[in-house]
Write a protein that holds these residues in place. Structure first.
Motif, short mmCIF file in Angstrom:
data_model
loop_
_atom_site.label_atom_id
_atom_site.label_comp_id
_atom_site.label_asym_id
_atom_site.label_seq_id
_atom_site.Cartn_x
_atom_site.Cartn_y
_atom_site.Cartn_z
N VAL A 235 0.82 -1.23 0.00
CA VAL A 235 0.00 0.00 0.00
C VAL A 235 0.84 1.27 0.00
O VAL A 235 0.37 2.34 -0.39
CB VAL A 235 -0.96 0.05 1.21
CG1 VAL A 235 -1.94 -1.09 1.17
CG2 VAL A 235 -0.19 0.06 2.53
N VAL A 269 8.05 11.60 13.17
CA VAL A 269 8.87 12.16 12.09
C VAL A 269 8.50 11.39 10.83
O VAL A 269 8.52 10.16 10.84
CB VAL A 269 10.37 11.99 12.40
CG1 VAL A 269 11.22 12.53 11.27
CG2 VAL A 269 10.72 12.65 13.72
N HIS A 271 8.25 11.08 6.27
CA HIS A 271 8.61 11.55 4.93
C HIS A 271 7.73 10.86 3.89
O HIS A 271 6.95 9.97 4.23
CB HIS A 271 10.10 11.35 4.65
CG HIS A 271 10.60 9.95 4.80
ND1 HIS A 271 10.52 9.03 3.80
CD2 HIS A 271 11.17 9.32 5.85
CE1 HIS A 271 11.04 7.89 4.23
NE2 HIS A 271 11.44 8.03 5.47
N LYS A 273 6.22 8.61 0.86
CA LYS A 273 6.35 7.20 0.45
C LYS A 273 7.31 7.07 -0.72
O LYS A 273 7.61 8.04 -1.40
CB LYS A 273 4.97 6.69 0.01
CG LYS A 273 3.94 6.65 1.09
CD LYS A 273 2.64 6.04 0.58
CE LYS A 273 2.00 6.89 -0.51
NZ LYS A 273 0.76 6.27 -1.02
N LYS B 248 -1.78 -3.48 5.35
CA LYS B 248 -1.91 -2.02 5.45
C LYS B 248 -0.57 -1.30 5.48
O LYS B 248 -0.52 -0.09 5.71
CB LYS B 248 -2.68 -1.66 6.72
CG LYS B 248 -4.15 -2.02 6.65
CD LYS B 248 -4.88 -1.48 7.85
CE LYS B 248 -6.33 -1.92 7.89
NZ LYS B 248 -6.90 -1.72 9.23
N SER B 250 4.01 -1.67 6.14
CA SER B 250 5.19 -2.46 6.49
C SER B 250 5.91 -1.79 7.64
O SER B 250 5.91 -0.57 7.76
CB SER B 250 6.10 -2.51 5.26
OG SER B 250 7.24 -3.29 5.53
N THR B 252 9.75 -1.88 9.49
CA THR B 252 11.11 -2.40 9.42
C THR B 252 11.91 -1.89 10.60
O THR B 252 11.58 -0.87 11.19
CB THR B 252 11.83 -1.91 8.15
OG1 THR B 252 11.90 -0.49 8.20
CG2 THR B 252 11.12 -2.35 6.90
N GLU D 262 10.81 1.85 11.51
CA GLU D 262 10.20 2.70 10.50
C GLU D 262 8.94 2.03 9.99
O GLU D 262 8.96 0.86 9.64
CB GLU D 262 11.20 2.93 9.36
CG GLU D 262 10.86 4.12 8.51
CD GLU D 262 11.98 4.49 7.55
OE1 GLU D 262 12.60 5.55 7.71
OE2 GLU D 262 12.23 3.70 6.63
N VAL D 263 7.86 2.81 9.93
CA VAL D 263 6.58 2.26 9.49
C VAL D 263 6.19 2.91 8.17
O VAL D 263 6.20 4.14 8.05
CB VAL D 263 5.48 2.52 10.54
CG1 VAL D 263 4.17 1.87 10.11
CG2 VAL D 263 5.90 2.00 11.91
N SER D 264 5.86 2.09 7.17
CA SER D 264 5.41 2.59 5.87
C SER D 264 3.93 2.31 5.71
O SER D 264 3.51 1.15 5.81
CB SER D 264 6.15 1.88 4.73
OG SER D 264 7.54 2.08 4.82
N THR D 265 3.16 3.35 5.47
CA THR D 265 1.73 3.16 5.30
C THR D 265 1.27 3.81 4.01
O THR D 265 2.07 4.37 3.27
CB THR D 265 0.94 3.79 6.46
OG1 THR D 265 1.05 5.21 6.35
CG2 THR D 265 1.50 3.35 7.80
N GLU D 266 -0.03 3.77 3.81
CA GLU D 266 -0.59 4.38 2.60
C GLU D 266 -0.34 5.89 2.60
O GLU D 266 -0.32 6.52 1.55
CB GLU D 266 -2.10 4.08 2.55
CG GLU D 266 -2.66 4.05 1.15
CD GLU D 266 -3.96 3.26 1.10
OE1 GLU D 266 -4.64 3.31 0.08
OE2 GLU D 266 -4.30 2.60 2.11
N GLU D 267 -0.19 6.48 3.79
CA GLU D 267 -0.02 7.94 3.88
C GLU D 267 1.44 8.38 3.77
O GLU D 267 1.77 9.34 3.10
CB GLU D 267 -0.58 8.48 5.22
CG GLU D 267 -2.09 8.54 5.26
CD GLU D 267 -2.69 7.16 5.45
OE1 GLU D 267 -2.12 6.36 6.20
OE2 GLU D 267 -3.71 6.86 4.80
N CYS D 268 2.31 7.71 4.50
CA CYS D 268 3.70 8.19 4.57
C CYS D 268 4.59 7.12 5.20
O CYS D 268 4.13 6.03 5.50
CB CYS D 268 3.78 9.46 5.42
SG CYS D 268 3.34 9.21 7.14
N VAL D 269 5.83 7.45 5.37
CA VAL D 269 6.78 6.61 6.10
C VAL D 269 7.16 7.38 7.36
O VAL D 269 7.56 8.54 7.27
CB VAL D 269 8.03 6.33 5.24
CG1 VAL D 269 9.02 5.48 6.01
CG2 VAL D 269 7.63 5.65 3.93
N TYR D 270 7.02 6.75 8.53
CA TYR D 270 7.29 7.52 9.74
C TYR D 270 8.08 6.73 10.77
O TYR D 270 8.10 5.52 10.76
CB TYR D 270 5.99 8.05 10.36
CG TYR D 270 5.05 6.99 10.89
CD1 TYR D 270 4.05 6.46 10.09
CD2 TYR D 270 5.14 6.55 12.21
CE1 TYR D 270 3.19 5.50 10.58
CE2 TYR D 270 4.27 5.59 12.71
CZ TYR D 270 3.29 5.08 11.89
OH TYR D 270 2.44 4.13 12.37
#
Lengths: 343, 343, 343, 343
Positions: A235, A269, A271, A273, B248, B250, B252, D262-270
């Protein structure tokens, strides 16, 4: 030869992409394009300065003023067109896979070899700034002998059910790029494949005997081992990362992002995708691959991704399919006779 | 019960580590420690304020003033000591693995259950700031249903040949931590294992029927799939990363570094390597795990890593060993009877 | 108006760059280019399909078939050419700075205003993917009211002594971009400037009364404060970073790198240096700025970087110069009469 | 001398922090602590094993069984206590600043020098893993001669109005740490200061003649220049970063984060915000500074942060205050006589 004169067969998404990149190359004249819906592309083709738009691809192949053909039509037409183009002495750029049948693919390669024309397969990722650099690092010996190759490759969204139906399955349609990447990075052919897979994204994959999530283990001929993980739906966007771990170190590549902006707030914090999909991510790589194809013709050099590379990636894909179907590791040597002919 | 009174059996590297962490806890009194070379640890033990140092571990188990036992002796002594400690009504903290034999492990768990004492297994990584946070993110549903679990776990240097010989092999010695991590992160037991491995670091592993490089594919009971990659030698230091990829998003986790300093020069931009090995990397996690063990005793709560967790990790390790020996995917159900007894 | 017909005056590095970008725009015809060494650029100009190459720029200005002029000649020629181009009713894209004299700059803006033609100043960095995004974040209110603006701007190598001599000094030559960036990011004009500087890179700067290292403090009209740090020589490449810190958070932007590859070895973890210099770093921004200029003409919109922006950046540069010479903070109000006329 | 016997004067937040760190050092006995509200700390002190708790600090100074004093009482009591402790021959660890008056500070240093006791000032950040490494990199010559020093230092939240009132102002209370850091990183004393400041966080600062946001430009005696930016409120947590840019490269340090997830979602990476404030961020540095103080006494070595360092940071703070009040750059030579005496 002053300018390379090119004809493109098939004006779908990838055919149009190549056309738009090719017209920017000063050493190239894009003379003709064919599509079964030729009338729908006339305006677009004219804006690019393409003189000939046709629904009969054969007139492109027989055109004496054309030096090279880009095959961007559906996979089931590839081997026929390769045969005709080779017979006509045209150089060939062919999208992956060459075919859905290893026997057909082999025959195509023989015809190309006999005709003495150049053949490049559309494994665009080899020309990406990141992966090229990883390969350079590996080839330079900076990380020593490769021990473990890892490829993460996840699409942002699954294709349509119509496409899934005719795609040939995840291995030949999607993972084939990763199989080529694994060979490129390791500098070795693959010996054995094992697949663990699942349908977790959309049950429609199950309907067509396909899967949408996979972990593929590879054993390479040079002794190192590798793993590819695939998903049809990430996603957060296109996820394209690799790692080569070796006796002297490791080289990794992170995703490309649209910018390097970072926002710190009371919550976290964050940034942006990664870049959305292959058009955004591999924009430069697509340009680079056609530049190099043209250069190979102009200076009579071997293509960087040749027919053998195309065949090998297909063989791994078929072994993967068999592994998934039979729930066991499959050696490429099970397809031994076919491989020997080409080596 | 005012203070938990603890005795430690085995004063090797890990026994000493636990001793030094335990003495800093205000709720604990470290009363006794045993080692077969007791005389060599007297000075060290005295400096920590440990009153009793013995080469006879049985006197610790029978000491009525001791509430809990840490078993840090060699693996082949674990089940006997568990039996004696359980019989004496002591709570038990046992280093992994419980034993080299699933039948023995099962029997230990039964004795513990019958005695009604607490048992915690030394899977310290669950208490690490990074992995705890990853689990929190997964458990919160922020990345949706897990689809792919990835664990990278590489040691900076192989152990000595003497150790390799008695280690039980890579799966039960090293990967067992990763098997537990995979269960912890996925929130699911494992159903099937497949191993692709190699001896690439040092031929000595081959001499003992062991391997030093492995890619292990996992199928979980909840339907998701996973992969662990191991090496006995990462020249750049301890490599401990995980990823949970879900419907939904990832999550890491990158390696911990000794500082966040970055140097830019005419050649490149560089920073320090990851922390060297488990003592540096999991320093806080080792403290945390003994804190929580003590807390479980004090407030009569269940331990966070219990005997079932210890058994499951061992079962996966044995399935992995079988997979490697028989070159095929192995289901944990092949050990079905053993599992059922414990569930 | 079907296509915008453009003429470029000055075929140095920046003139050539604009020419090569402009010819790729479908809405533009690059009709003519002038240079005092016209004969040296004929081959290059022909390869781009430019019909007219001249050493007399006036024939471009008077050409009735030209709609817009790019002024890429030396700074001391700008105001004369602006006057002539405005009189001829041509739209103007002018490289920074407009002039070395605030009175001259003001006069140019008046002529442009009277002639009713469009004027865009070559502050290309506003069109960069990173800085555009930072401005978006600030403008969206995500970091609240700006409190501190920080700009780091360091060149990889100093220009030649010949160039330093005629450059007008670091503030008008180099920092002027950062002054514009500070205004762009803060959304406010500047009220006061203070400079602390030094000659640390090369004594040649001292010979010409110039400096090569500077820290410039800014006070903005909206109350926030800022700082720019400059160096003429960063051995690791072009260093272009900004930060906007506000009441609700902070937004930062890191340098762009040629790839996202990271190598871990026994010594350290390293990656490639930032992109070398402005040609590499702002390649896309240069394209974007001419696209938007063309769009403003086609759709009769205001230019994004107008004459007022050009004048303000120059005023800050002159205040900075005065601050450095007189070792004191300098208010822009000291140049009050000049500013009022334009506001 | 077997163990260093320590007494602490003042049991506020910082006094308690030092007490808790000191009791963990094996070479130290924490014998006594004083506070004007002695009765409120008895329970806490007892749990740490401190034998003597008093509201009369003089009994600690005169205690013949005490070797060293930690001065953690309010700033306005420091110089009196230093005088008494020095007279009693006790080594002194004094929190910053030594005093609010340069004359008083000088006098304290003279008394200490005459008494021949050791004095360490509580600039804890020098002992931080990150900043220590930056200094190492600079001292090693890896980035060449320093040209630009940058310090970002922002608190997560302003102190209470009661504290602001008696704090002495931002420069002597908060920026003093950054002044010391600038001297530490550059390896040079400061020659000149200029301040641009504002009240943007809370008007209460204005009520007490204080500011909450500042950019401070520094000129160092070795020719390099520097800048500090401060805010009393960074909503995303404690912001502590530095950069040293030099002739051969640059070294930067990013914030410490509680984890590397670090979490990557549909909105952003945070990812998580930086560690909250100095207790979290400098936990290890506080331990390190007392360890080194104890070591200096045990092995009769010079303290790493001595009285001269304390005085210099105060001088810069006073120059900064004057610069802000008089809106002009201020040279430290304006305080020349005072400095000479101490050098």
């Amino acid at each position: 030869m002053e300018k390379i004169r090119i004809g493109i067969i098939g004006a779908g998404r990838i055919g149009k992409l190549h056309a738009e990149n090719v017209v920017k190359l000063p050493e190239v004249e894009l003379k003709a394009i064919s599509d079964i819906f030729a009338e729908q592309i006339i305006e677009w083709a004219t804006s690019l300065g393409i003189k000939k738009v046709t629904n009969d691809y054969k007139t492109i192949i027989t055109d004496p003023e054309i030096d090279a053909i880009f095959i961007c039509s559906p996979t089931n037409t590839h081997t026929d067109i390769i045969a005709e183009a080779a017979a006509a002495g045209k150089h060939i750029f062919c999208e992956k896979p060459i075919s859905f049948d290893i026997g057909d693919t082999k025959k195509s390669l023989q015809l190309v070899q006999e005709a003495g024309v150049k053949l490049q397969i559309g494994f665009n990722r080899r020309f990406d700034h990141n992966f090229k650099k990883v390969r350079e690092v590996v080839a330079s010996g900076k990380v020593g002998d490769p021990h473990i190759i890892k490829v993460t490759s996840r699409d942002p969204n699954p294709p349509s059910p119509d496409y899934i139906k005719v795609s040939g399955g995840i291995f030949i349609d999607m993972t084939i790029h990763d199989f080529d990447m694994a060979r490129y990075l390791s500098g070795s052919d693959v010996e054995e494949v094992y697949v663990q897979g699942a349908v977790l994204v959309d049950p429609v994959f199950d309907e067509y005997g396909d899967i949408d999530t996979a972990i593929i283990t590879l054993k390479f001929e040079n002794g190192c081992i590798g793993v590819i993980d695939n998903s049809r739906k990430a996603v957060y966007g296109y996820d394209q990362r690799v790692e080569v771990f070796g006796s002297k170190g490791s080289v990794t590549v992170a995703n490309d992002h649209p910018n390097s902006v970072e926002v710190s707030t009371e919550e976290c914090v964050y940034h942006d995708k990664p870049k959305y999909f292959f058009l955004e991510r591999y924009q430069e790589a697509f340009i680079e691959e056609v530049k190099l194809f043209v250069e190979c013709i102009l200076h009579d050099k071997d293509t960087v991704v040749n027919g053998y590379d195309g065949l090998q990636a297909e063989l791994i894909a078929y072994a993967a399919k068999k592994s998934w179907e039979e729930k066991r590791p499959v050696k490429l040597a099970e397809f031994h006779d076919e491989i020997k002919i080409m080596a």
